[in-house]
Design a protein around this motif. Sequence first.
Motif, mmCIF file in Angstrom:
data_model
loop_
_atom_site.group_PDB
_atom_site.id
_atom_site.type_symbol
_atom_site.label_atom_id
_atom_site.label_comp_id
_atom_site.label_asym_id
_atom_site.label_seq_id
_atom_site.Cartn_x
_atom_site.Cartn_y
_atom_site.Cartn_z
ATOM 1 N N SER A 11 85.516 53.126 88.947
ATOM 2 C CA SER A 11 85.568 54.113 89.841
ATOM 3 C C SER A 11 83.944 55.333 89.243
ATOM 4 O O SER A 11 83.893 56.304 90.710
ATOM 5 N N THR A 12 84.039 54.761 88.509
ATOM 6 C CA THR A 12 82.546 55.980 87.770
ATOM 7 C C THR A 12 81.007 55.354 88.001
ATOM 8 O O THR A 12 80.010 56.298 88.293
ATOM 9 N N GLY A 13 81.001 54.443 88.806
ATOM 10 C CA GLY A 13 79.595 54.002 89.218
ATOM 11 C C GLY A 13 79.533 54.147 90.315
ATOM 12 O O GLY A 13 79.317 54.838 91.796
ATOM 13 N N SER A 14 78.013 53.567 90.972
ATOM 14 C CA SER A 14 77.330 53.742 92.697
ATOM 15 C C SER A 14 78.699 53.007 92.982
ATOM 16 O O SER A 14 78.594 54.319 94.013
ATOM 17 N N ILE A 15 78.639 51.901 93.078
ATOM 18 C CA ILE A 15 79.618 51.378 94.464
ATOM 19 C C ILE A 15 81.729 51.915 94.351
ATOM 20 O O ILE A 15 81.495 52.796 94.872
ATOM 21 N N ASN A 38 84.258 52.217 82.745
ATOM 22 C CA ASN A 38 84.087 52.105 81.071
ATOM 23 C C ASN A 38 84.162 52.931 80.022
ATOM 24 O O ASN A 38 85.444 53.135 79.580
ATOM 25 N N SER A 39 83.075 54.053 79.903
ATOM 26 C CA SER A 39 84.205 55.396 78.926
ATOM 27 C C SER A 39 83.111 56.437 79.628
ATOM 28 O O SER A 39 83.220 57.252 78.473
ATOM 29 N N ASN A 40 83.024 56.760 81.253
ATOM 30 C CA ASN A 40 82.774 57.752 81.803
ATOM 31 C C ASN A 40 83.875 58.654 81.904
ATOM 32 O O ASN A 40 84.720 58.878 82.706
ATOM 33 N N ALA A 41 84.717 59.227 80.920
ATOM 34 C CA ALA A 41 85.373 60.123 80.760
ATOM 35 C C ALA A 41 85.832 61.172 81.791
ATOM 36 O O ALA A 41 86.759 61.397 81.972
ATOM 37 N N LYS A 116 79.612 41.038 92.173
ATOM 38 C CA LYS A 116 79.155 39.288 91.953
ATOM 39 C C LYS A 116 78.590 38.821 91.336
ATOM 40 O O LYS A 116 79.654 37.207 91.224
ATOM 41 N N GLU A 117 79.259 39.036 90.316
ATOM 42 C CA GLU A 117 79.331 38.461 88.484
ATOM 43 C C GLU A 117 80.771 37.495 88.483
ATOM 44 O O GLU A 117 80.559 36.171 88.357
ATOM 45 N N THR A 118 81.433 37.879 89.420
ATOM 46 C CA THR A 118 82.336 37.770 89.261
ATOM 47 C C THR A 118 82.676 35.615 90.055
ATOM 48 O O THR A 118 83.016 34.628 89.773
ATOM 49 N N MET A 195 71.038 52.396 93.383
ATOM 50 C CA MET A 195 72.199 51.922 92.861
ATOM 51 C C MET A 195 72.296 51.326 91.536
ATOM 52 O O MET A 195 71.378 52.898 90.735
ATOM 53 N N GLY A 196 73.339 51.385 90.754
ATOM 54 C CA GLY A 196 73.021 51.233 89.187
ATOM 55 C C GLY A 196 71.932 50.674 88.811
ATOM 56 O O GLY A 196 71.117 49.823 89.763
ATOM 57 N N ARG A 197 72.005 50.776 87.537
ATOM 58 C CA ARG A 197 70.760 50.494 86.337
ATOM 59 C C ARG A 197 70.685 49.023 86.551
ATOM 60 O O ARG A 197 69.154 48.543 87.203
HETATM 61 N N1 LIG Z 1 75.561 49.587 94.054
HETATM 62 C C1 LIG Z 1 74.728 49.296 95.120
HETATM 63 O O1 LIG Z 1 75.045 49.952 96.117
HETATM 64 C C2 LIG Z 1 76.166 47.571 95.320
HETATM 65 C C3 LIG Z 1 75.396 46.848 96.026
HETATM 66 C C4 LIG Z 1 76.106 45.508 96.516
HETATM 67 C C5 LIG Z 1 76.549 45.558 94.996
HETATM 68 N N2 LIG Z 1 76.452 45.734 94.188
HETATM 69 C C6 LIG Z 1 77.560 45.159 93.085
HETATM 70 O O2 LIG Z 1 78.828 46.211 93.028
HETATM 71 C C7 LIG Z 1 78.719 45.942 90.802
HETATM 72 C C8 LIG Z 1 78.974 47.515 90.622
HETATM 73 O O3 LIG Z 1 77.680 48.228 90.645
HETATM 74 P P1 LIG Z 1 77.085 49.528 90.166
HETATM 75 O O4 LIG Z 1 76.014 49.223 90.795
HETATM 76 O O5 LIG Z 1 78.534 50.478 91.332
HETATM 77 O O6 LIG Z 1 76.903 49.733 88.862
HETATM 78 P P2 LIG Z 1 77.705 50.856 87.549
HETATM 79 O O7 LIG Z 1 76.799 52.416 88.789
HETATM 80 O O8 LIG Z 1 76.462 50.534 87.091
HETATM 81 O O9 LIG Z 1 78.819 51.136 87.716
HETATM 82 C C9 LIG Z 1 80.019 50.029 87.178
HETATM 83 C C10 LIG Z 1 81.284 50.336 86.635
HETATM 84 O O10 LIG Z 1 81.769 49.413 85.978
HETATM 85 C C11 LIG Z 1 82.449 50.035 84.970
HETATM 86 N N3 LIG Z 1 81.883 49.370 83.719
HETATM 87 C C12 LIG Z 1 80.634 49.098 83.184
HETATM 88 N N4 LIG Z 1 80.617 47.978 82.318
HETATM 89 C C13 LIG Z 1 81.971 47.814 82.260
HETATM 90 C C14 LIG Z 1 82.847 46.816 81.244
HETATM 91 N N5 LIG Z 1 83.044 46.373 80.611
HETATM 92 N N6 LIG Z 1 84.413 47.480 81.794
HETATM 93 C C15 LIG Z 1 85.100 47.878 82.710
HETATM 94 N N7 LIG Z 1 84.351 48.653 83.303
HETATM 95 C C16 LIG Z 1 82.722 48.297 83.287
HETATM 96 C C17 LIG Z 1 80.852 51.025 84.441
HETATM 97 O O11 LIG Z 1 82.081 52.399 84.057
HETATM 98 P P3 LIG Z 1 81.593 53.459 83.037
HETATM 99 O O12 LIG Z 1 80.513 54.679 84.455
HETATM 100 O O13 LIG Z 1 82.663 54.132 82.225
HETATM 101 O O14 LIG Z 1 79.829 53.227 82.183
HETATM 102 C C18 LIG Z 1 80.956 51.923 86.168
HETATM 103 O O15 LIG Z 1 81.903 52.489 86.533
HETATM 104 C C19 LIG Z 1 78.114 44.886 90.343
HETATM 105 O O16 LIG Z 1 77.944 43.741 90.632
HETATM 106 C C20 LIG Z 1 76.571 44.956 91.429
HETATM 107 O O17 LIG Z 1 76.099 44.099 91.656
HETATM 108 C C21 LIG Z 1 76.652 46.571 94.231
#
Ligand SMILES: NC(=O)c1ccc[n+]([C@@H]2O[C@H](COP(=O)([O-])OP(=O)(O)OC[C@H]3O[C@@H](n4cnc5c(N)ncnc54)[C@H](OP(=O)(O)O)[C@@H]3O)[C@@H](O)[C@H]2O)c1
Length: 375
Positions: A11-15, A38-41, A116-118, A195-197
Amino acid sequence: MTRQGVAVLGSTGSIGTTALRVISRQRHRFRVAALTANSNAALLRQQETEFAPAYVGIVNSDEQRPGGWHSGAECLIEAATRDDADIVLNAIVGAAGLDATLAAVRAGKRVALANKETLVVAGALVERACREGGGEIVPVDSEHSAILQCIGTRPRSDVRRIILTASGGPFREWSEQRLADATVADALRHPTWTMGRKITIDSATLANKALEVIEAHFLFGLPYDRIEVVVHPQSIIHSFVEFVDGSVVAQMGLPNMELPVLYALTHPDRAPDDGVEPFDPVKASPMTFEPVGYARFPALRLGIDAGKRGGAAPAVYNAANEQAVALFLGGLIRFGDIPRAIASSLDKLGDMAGETREELLAADSCARRLVMELF
Ligand SMILES: NC(=O)c1ccc[n+]([C@@H]2O[C@H](COP(=O)([O-])OP(=O)(O)OC[C@H]3O[C@@H](n4cnc5c(N)ncnc54)[C@H](OP(=O)(O)O)[C@@H]3O)[C@@H](O)[C@H]2O)c1
């Protein structure tokens, strides 16, 4: 209307934060059943206050973890299988999201899948788990959401091929020599999406498009020779479906993940939402298309070939890529080392057994170790 419960993993990430914005506009339809990070308390605490979920989990907890929060990787499974969660939005990055998807579909849930990695690591296992548990996967990725919307209720036999669009990333016009030494800052400067990094680097190497081709193969049951990629720098058309009569249907919208997230929650229905910026075809013009530069972006072909090879090869591809991206983001390897690390891993480990979850996770660990040893 009974509100549907949504467990938001990542929930703390970009999506994840995009999804919570969408849900906050749709509170009459959805409530948040669970949140995990993961860790963003600090951000998780704010989200807990705003959405009052019954369950909060943090994988890597520290001493600051508030009472009542769950911790460890098991919290992802607990959140994904709760009775009060009708939908699990999996927005975790990387193979770390696999077990939560498997558990959710086995428990009969709809998984709105951003992770998508799933499907890359274990597409066949996820298909089987859906059949056994009655769960379903609805894609969040904008390209796959587009394809789902274009196909609508037509049978798969009506589809001749699908064409995924790719922005081309920040290096679309860079030469091979210049690319080898692109910096982290260069690679993080995506032209159309925020998006996320990790996914931003994947978009720069085009590994992201390879992951999406494999994802599409499993989601839509199409062989690899009927899945193509075209570069569309404006990211307005999210993908095309060509039907057997030659008619081509495309879905379009501004590059904003709110729309595909909402659609994954409501599919096949549509929910009124005035939070999304209206589409203006004149402002979206011109729309252009180019062939993909396979030679300059070797990670794309390596990924598609790994998908065709099957077994553990896609899991090896994914793990080598995750590890190499982490090293690149840490400033430890060069941009051009990412596809090199993937190629070596596939050479050495691509034929490992890859039928069961345990075999796939073993291949994943070997690939990560190998990449660490390479540099
Ligand atoms: N961003 C986009 O626009 C976009 C578009 C299409 C698809 N996607 C896909 O959506 C997924 C998420 O992307 P994102 O860009 O949102 O990534 P992101 O911003 O890096 O966020 C990742 C999220 O996952 C959590 N996380 C990281 N490592 C973890 C672990 N080992 N166990 C449990 N939780 C973990 C993070 O928590 P913390 O914040 O605590 O680290 C954060 O809440 C990816 O598979 C990406 O390919 C993203």
